[in-house]
Enzyme design. Structure first.
Site, PDB file in Angstrom:
ATOM      1  N   LYS A   1      -8.582  -0.996   0.142  1.00 39.93           N
ATOM      2  CA  LYS A   1      -9.907  -1.505  -0.522  1.00 39.93           C
ATOM      3  C   LYS A   1     -11.106  -0.323  -0.622  1.00 39.93           C
ATOM      4  O   LYS A   1     -11.536  -0.157  -1.538  1.00 39.93           O
ATOM      5  CB  LYS A   1     -10.239  -2.848  -0.105  1.00 39.93           C
ATOM      6  CG  LYS A   1      -9.349  -4.054  -0.431  1.00 39.93           C
ATOM      7  CD  LYS A   1     -10.079  -5.142   0.339  1.00 39.93           C
ATOM      8  CE  LYS A   1      -9.021  -6.412   0.037  1.00 39.93           C
ATOM      9  NZ  LYS A   1      -9.201  -7.691   0.606  1.00 39.93           N
TER      10      LYS A   1
ATOM     11  N   GLN B   1     -11.919 -10.148   5.592  1.00 48.64           N
ATOM     12  CA  GLN B   1     -10.611 -10.016   5.600  1.00 48.64           C
ATOM     13  C   GLN B   1     -10.110 -11.198   6.116  1.00 48.64           C
ATOM     14  O   GLN B   1     -10.186 -11.428   7.445  1.00 48.64           O
ATOM     15  CB  GLN B   1     -10.051  -8.611   5.999  1.00 48.64           C
ATOM     16  CG  GLN B   1      -8.706  -8.363   5.906  1.00 48.64           C
ATOM     17  CD  GLN B   1      -8.235  -8.257   4.281  1.00 48.64           C
ATOM     18  OE1 GLN B   1      -9.093  -7.820   3.521  1.00 48.64           O
ATOM     19  NE2 GLN B   1      -7.113  -8.739   3.978  1.00 48.64           N
TER      20      GLN B   1
ATOM     21  N   ASP C   1     -14.853 -12.645  -3.052  1.00 50.16           N
ATOM     22  CA  ASP C   1     -13.469 -13.093  -2.884  1.00 50.16           C
ATOM     23  C   ASP C   1     -13.289 -14.684  -3.647  1.00 50.16           C
ATOM     24  O   ASP C   1     -12.204 -14.991  -3.690  1.00 50.16           O
ATOM     25  CB  ASP C   1     -13.178 -13.168  -1.418  1.00 50.16           C
ATOM     26  CG  ASP C   1     -12.306 -12.358  -0.734  1.00 50.16           C
ATOM     27  OD1 ASP C   1     -11.539 -11.614  -1.633  1.00 50.16           O
ATOM     28  OD2 ASP C   1     -12.462 -11.747   0.238  1.00 50.16           O
TER      29      ASP C   1
HETATM   30  N1  LIG Z   1     -10.490 -11.740   2.267  1.00 52.81           N
HETATM   31  C1  LIG Z   1      -9.328 -11.726   1.649  1.00 52.81           C
HETATM   32  N2  LIG Z   1      -8.172 -11.463   2.631  1.00 52.81           N
HETATM   33  C2  LIG Z   1      -6.881 -11.600   2.010  1.00 52.81           C
HETATM   34  C3  LIG Z   1      -6.878 -11.374   0.822  1.00 52.81           C
HETATM   35  C4  LIG Z   1      -7.737 -11.499  -0.175  1.00 52.81           C
HETATM   36  O1  LIG Z   1      -7.781 -11.627  -1.434  1.00 52.81           O
HETATM   37  N3  LIG Z   1      -9.126 -11.471   0.516  1.00 52.81           N
HETATM   38  N4  LIG Z   1      -5.592 -11.477   0.056  1.00 52.81           N
HETATM   39  C5  LIG Z   1      -4.487 -10.754   0.937  1.00 52.81           C
HETATM   40  C6  LIG Z   1      -4.264  -9.473   1.281  1.00 52.81           C
HETATM   41  N5  LIG Z   1      -4.804  -8.717   0.442  1.00 52.81           N
HETATM   42  C7  LIG Z   1      -6.141  -8.333   0.317  1.00 52.81           C
HETATM   43  O2  LIG Z   1      -6.900  -8.502   1.023  1.00 52.81           O
HETATM   44  C8  LIG Z   1      -3.903  -7.682  -0.272  1.00 52.81           C
HETATM   45  C9  LIG Z   1      -2.448  -7.637  -0.147  1.00 52.81           C
HETATM   46  C10 LIG Z   1      -1.645  -6.775  -0.700  1.00 52.81           C
HETATM   47  C11 LIG Z   1      -2.274  -5.560  -1.277  1.00 52.81           C
HETATM   48  C12 LIG Z   1      -1.458  -4.611  -1.887  1.00 52.81           C
HETATM   49  O3  LIG Z   1      -1.943  -3.611  -2.608  1.00 52.81           O
HETATM   50  N6  LIG Z   1      -0.258  -4.715  -1.712  1.00 52.81           N
HETATM   51  C13 LIG Z   1       0.713  -3.401  -2.031  1.00 52.81           C
HETATM   52  C14 LIG Z   1       1.390  -2.747  -0.882  1.00 52.81           C
HETATM   53  C15 LIG Z   1       0.554  -2.439   0.178  1.00 52.81           C
HETATM   54  C16 LIG Z   1       1.077  -1.947   1.370  1.00 52.81           C
HETATM   55  O4  LIG Z   1       1.546  -0.574   1.419  1.00 52.81           O
HETATM   56  O5  LIG Z   1       1.494  -2.480   2.310  1.00 52.81           O
HETATM   57  C17 LIG Z   1       1.617  -3.903  -3.121  1.00 52.81           C
HETATM   58  O6  LIG Z   1       2.020  -4.944  -3.230  1.00 52.81           O
HETATM   59  O7  LIG Z   1       2.140  -2.848  -3.872  1.00 52.81           O
HETATM   60  C18 LIG Z   1      -3.543  -5.612  -1.459  1.00 52.81           C
HETATM   61  C19 LIG Z   1      -4.526  -6.541  -1.065  1.00 52.81           C
HETATM   62  C20 LIG Z   1      -4.624 -11.704   2.259  1.00 52.81           C
HETATM   63  N7  LIG Z   1      -5.822 -11.759   2.704  1.00 52.81           N
END
Ligand SMILES: Nc1nc2c(c(=O)[nH]1)N[C@@H](CN(C=O)c1ccc(C(=O)N[C@@H](CCC(=O)O)C(=O)O)cc1)CN2
Length: 370
Positions: free
Chosen positions: A130, A174, A197
């Site tokens: 992020k 988070q 969020d």
């Molecule tokens: N406050 C928040 N917490 C959480 C959220 C949220 O939206 N707000 N969502 C999830 C986690 N999340 C964001 O925080 C999130 C999950 C996955 C990815 C992402 O880019 N994934 C990549 C792989 C990343 C890696 O290398 O591991 C992909 O899928 O290609 C971004 C954000 C729970 N908590």
């Protein structure tokens, strides 16, 4: 005339209802007192609200898991791969242009504050991504890292200072938080105007209600819809199934699909025969973190499949010693669906792009820029 007729109908209905009620009610006060002591009286009280506070645990016993081996490449690929990574890059580059215009015209940029509690490796990765995306888009970011055993007061005081900071337009905590912390109390503290969020219950409630507008839409849900729209998938009137009912992903995605006029079914760990329900769906969104839950035969031919689930499995051959797999059995889905999102590279990057988009919108609202 019409009004009078309506009034008469209402009056006679009220009389009928009262007569019916009298028949079922005892006529003496002694009888009323007697009733208070037996269970008939209880029926007139509101039933207790069923709690959603137990975890949805997807166990092999709760579902007809299919343990048959995955059909790798046995079917010809019919599905297009929805490339969330490149779509998110396009969106972030558009945001970067808007931010640079804002800077030129009023000398301000959007600001995002992130609170990270504890040492979870996945949360650290998401927060790092992020912050990196903010840098790419020219958005200022502030980060507060707190130890696993920190007190609630420490988080509340960090939130309060971000709430008051005029250069911060978006704040996020988070998730998940360590168990000892009261997530509800903490999320309620995020100012509604900075809740990028969309997890403040007022935002979520407004998302659910007709005629109301949330200030922000939760990022993962917004990312899923954006992927569908940008891939040319029609949502209105379509049958959509959302697997999972988490506050972060499943619940807001089902609400948002409804807003786009889909007919939405929600599946959870206690749903019976989930495969029979998903097989009727034009759009399947799954967000439970159970690897390979959605097998090829769960899907209707031509369905569009959005995989929000991410589950790390050990993989010594990959750079960090692990790799992510989704809820969908990707190889099988490719042979049945018309479009599928991959994991990684599907919804995850879109979650981050939507966070930046919410933060930019928030700053534009503050500075009155259209
Ligand atoms: N406050 C928040 N917490 C959480 C959220 C949220 O939206 N707000 N969502 C999830 C986690 N999340 C964001 O925080 C999130 C999950 C996955 C990815 C992402 O880019 N994934 C990549 C792989 C990343 C890696 O290398 O591991 C992909 O899928 O290609 C971004 C954000 C729970 N908590």
């Amino acid at each position: 005339m019409m009004m009078m007729m309506m009034k008469r109908i209402t009056q006679s209905m009220t009389v009928m209802w009262q007569k019916g009620l009298k028949k079922s009610m005892p006529s003496t006060s002694r009888a009323v007192n007697t009733l208070k002591h037996n269970h008939c009286y209880q029926i007139r009280k509101s039933p207790p609200l069923v709690s959603l506070d137990f975890p949805d645990i997807w166990t092999p016993n709760s579902l007809d898991y299919d343990h048959s081996p995955i059909q790798k490449g046995s079917n010809e690929q019919t599905a297009a791969v929805i490339d969330g990574k490149s779509i998110s890059e396009e969106i972030i580059s558009g945001i970067a242009s808007e931010v640079s215009r804002m800077k030129e015209s009023i000398g301000k940029v959007p600001g995002l504050a992130v609170i990270l509690v504890g040492q979870r490796r996945d949360s650290q990765t998401y927060v790092r991504n992020k912050i990196k995306a903010c840098e790419e888009a020219g958005i200022k970011s502030l980060m507060t890292e707190l130890p696993e055993d920190c007190t609630e007061d420490k988080i509340l005081s960090a939130l309060s200072s971000f709430n008051e900071n005029p250069s911060i337009h978006g704040i996020l905590v988070q998730l998940p938080l360590p168990k000892h912390l009261d997530e509800e109390k903490i999320l309620n503290m995020v100012s509604l105007e900075k809740d990028v969020d969309g997890f403040n219950p007022l935002n979520m409630g407004n998302l659910a209600m007709r005629g109301r507008e949330p200030v922000f839409i939760p990022c993962t849900a917004k990312g899923c819809i954006e992927l569908l729209l940008r891939s040319g998938v029609e949502i209105m009137g379509k049958k959509a199934v959302v697997i999972g009912r988490s506050n972060i992903a499943g619940l807001p995605t089902s609400l948002l699909l409804q807003r786009h006029h889909a007919t939405v079914s929600i599946l959870h760990a206690l749903s019976k025969n989930p495969d029979q329900i998903t097989r009727q769906a034009d759009i399947v969104v799954t967000a439970v973190g159970v690897p390979n839950l959605v097998r090829g035969h769960w899907l209707k031919p031509g369905a569009v499949v959005i995989d929000v689930g991410t589950y790390p499995i050990e993989d010594p051959s990959s750079e960090f010693g692990y790799r992510l797999i989704g809820d969908v059995c990707y190889e099988e889905a490719l042979g049945v669906a018309s479009a599928v999102t991959p994991v990684p590279g599907g919804v995850g990057p879109m979650t981050i792009a939507m966070l930046l988009s919410n933060t930019l919108d928030s700053a534009k609202r503050v500075y009155d820029i259209t």
